[in-house]
Design a protein around this motif. Structure first.
Motif, PDB file in Angstrom:
ATOM      1  N   ALA A  85       2.039   0.570 -10.107  1.00 56.13           N
ATOM      2  CA  ALA A  85       3.266   1.325  -9.828  1.00 56.13           C
ATOM      3  C   ALA A  85       3.719   1.084  -8.391  1.00 56.13           C
ATOM      4  O   ALA A  85       2.920   1.083  -7.457  1.00 56.13           O
ATOM      5  N   SER A  86       5.004   0.851  -8.205  1.00 54.89           N
ATOM      6  CA  SER A  86       5.545   0.591  -6.872  1.00 54.89           C
ATOM      7  C   SER A  86       6.876   1.294  -6.717  1.00 54.89           C
ATOM      8  O   SER A  86       7.723   1.235  -7.604  1.00 54.89           O
ATOM      9  N   LYS A  87       7.055   1.969  -5.589  1.00 51.55           N
ATOM     10  CA  LYS A  87       8.256   2.771  -5.358  1.00 51.55           C
ATOM     11  C   LYS A  87       9.363   2.004  -4.659  1.00 51.55           C
ATOM     12  O   LYS A  87      10.424   2.565  -4.375  1.00 51.55           O
ATOM     13  N   ILE A  88       9.135   0.713  -4.372  1.00 51.00           N
ATOM     14  CA  ILE A  88      10.157  -0.062  -3.665  1.00 51.00           C
ATOM     15  C   ILE A  88       9.953  -1.552  -3.936  1.00 51.00           C
ATOM     16  O   ILE A  88       8.839  -1.985  -4.290  1.00 51.00           O
ATOM     17  N   ASP A  89      11.011  -2.309  -3.772  1.00 49.30           N
ATOM     18  CA  ASP A  89      10.971  -3.764  -3.883  1.00 49.30           C
ATOM     19  C   ASP A  89      10.286  -4.311  -2.629  1.00 49.30           C
ATOM     20  O   ASP A  89      10.886  -4.372  -1.551  1.00 49.30           O
ATOM     21  N   ILE A  90       9.031  -4.706  -2.768  1.00 48.26           N
ATOM     22  CA  ILE A  90       8.246  -5.150  -1.614  1.00 48.26           C
ATOM     23  C   ILE A  90       8.827  -6.415  -1.017  1.00 48.26           C
ATOM     24  O   ILE A  90       8.907  -6.563   0.211  1.00 48.26           O
ATOM     25  N   VAL A 118       0.834  -1.210   0.000  1.00 47.05           N
ATOM     26  CA  VAL A 118       0.000   0.000   0.000  1.00 47.05           C
ATOM     27  C   VAL A 118       0.865   1.254   0.000  1.00 47.05           C
ATOM     28  O   VAL A 118       0.681   2.167  -0.810  1.00 47.05           O
ATOM     29  N   TYR A 119       1.834   1.313   0.913  1.00 46.62           N
ATOM     30  CA  TYR A 119       2.649   2.519   1.058  1.00 46.62           C
ATOM     31  C   TYR A 119       3.503   2.783  -0.181  1.00 46.62           C
ATOM     32  O   TYR A 119       3.857   3.945  -0.459  1.00 46.62           O
ATOM     33  N   ALA A 120       3.852   1.720  -0.916  1.00 48.67           N
ATOM     34  CA  ALA A 120       4.757   1.874  -2.051  1.00 48.67           C
ATOM     35  C   ALA A 120       4.043   2.285  -3.333  1.00 48.67           C
ATOM     36  O   ALA A 120       4.692   2.511  -4.355  1.00 48.67           O
ATOM     37  N   GLN A 121       2.733   2.403  -3.283  1.00 47.19           N
ATOM     38  CA  GLN A 121       1.985   2.785  -4.479  1.00 47.19           C
ATOM     39  C   GLN A 121       2.106   4.290  -4.750  1.00 47.19           C
ATOM     40  O   GLN A 121       2.276   5.087  -3.828  1.00 47.19           O
TER      41      GLN A 121
END
Length: 298
Positions: free
Chosen positions: A249-254, A234-237
């Motif tokens: 879209a993702s801002k980090i490698d989950i 959720v936070y990486a969206q």
């Protein structure tokens, strides 16, 4: 919500497991958001290499740029008595930090005296394993941009020059991980005082494996990792102006965030708990140990 506060002066039982869980859950958010911020910069390995900056060597400092960030910042925090709190541990040796300027706060005596400090291990796994992984996308994007500008080979990779921005974020993430890992002492003390007789035989006849079994809750760890994955997703969206998520879209490698906990934070926290328990009876008389051993489970 007061029972979930970091503030030891507000009352309540610091060893209440519900309170401790609340603190650890909030630290998850702090760590995830810090990692997302760090992921926007490239690896910048020079930041972690001792003696890599001539400017620091001229100051007589032989450590890495990150070591310097930590020492300078922790010196200021020490003056503000940060490290007199029972849940704070500096990465800089305490003997190298200045004394507090402020009058001491009378914190409750919660933990048994100990010198367990996992910060050297935290610094090592973070800089060697976590940073390269969570910055891989930014590092790859940097290499692509450099190639487009005619830079090829080793010079393509790793370094975008944002040492200050990356280092400040690293420092904040490290301090959050340190707090999280060292909260294992509070967990260990809480479990010990709940039923000392479960632990005492394995402390007197040191048995790390037996102590690990007593403190490890596989189902709790499984739920933690599930929660962490959902939070990170959720936070990486990225979100549109109306608050709706922008697709995948993702801002980090989950997976990297989950692996940080599964492979490093959880095992190291467990080590801290066991190391703490192994010194829990140090200095006690046989009479005091017998009295503890006679206590029944609360």
């Amino acid at each position: 919500m007061a029972s979930h506060q970091f503030n030891f002066t507000l009352g309540g039982d610091p060893l209440d497991l519900a309170r401790i869980r609340g603190i650890l859950t909030r630290l998850e958010d702090t760590i995830i958001f810090g990692l997302i911020e760090r992921a926007q910069f490239a690896h910048n390995p020079k930041l972690y290499q001792k003696g890599a900056f001539e400017e620091l060597k001229q100051l007589g400092f032989e450590g890495s740029m990150l070591d310097w960030f930590l020492k300078e910042t922790e010196a200021f925090h020490a003056k503000a008595r940060r490290y007199t709190s029972p849940d704070e541990y500096p990465f800089t040796p305490i003997a190298e930090l200045p004394p507090p300027l402020l009058k001491a706060i009378e914190y409750p005596k919660v933990l048994y005296p100990n010198e367990v400090n996992a910060n050297p291990s935290i610094l090592a796994f973070y800089t060697r394993s976590i940073v390269p992984r969570i910055t891989a996308r930014a590092t790859s994007a940097l290499a692509s941009l450099k190639r487009a500008n005619g830079v090829n080979g080793d010079a393509e990779f790793e370094d975008d020059g944002n040492y200050g921005s990356a280092g400040v974020i690293d420092m904040e993430v490290l301090q959050s991980i340190s707090k999280r890992v060292h909260y294992g002492k509070f967990v260990a003390e809480s479990k010990f005082i709940d039923c000392p007789s479960d632990f005492i035989p394995h402390i007197l006849n040191p048995n790390r494996e037996a102590l690990e079994k007593l403190i490890t809750k596989p189902e709790v760890e499984r739920r933690l990792l599930q929660r962490l994955r959902k939070k990170a997703a959720v936070y990486a969206q990225d979100f549109a102006p109306d608050g709706e998520p922008k697709g995948d879209a993702s801002k980090i490698d989950i997976d990297g965030v989950v692996d940080l906990y599964e492979s490093y934070i959880i095992p190291l926290t467990r080590d801290v708990e066991v190391d703490y328990l192994l010194v829990r009876l140090k200095g006690l008389s046989q009479e005091q140990i017998d009295e503890l051993n006679s206590k029944k489970k609360a």
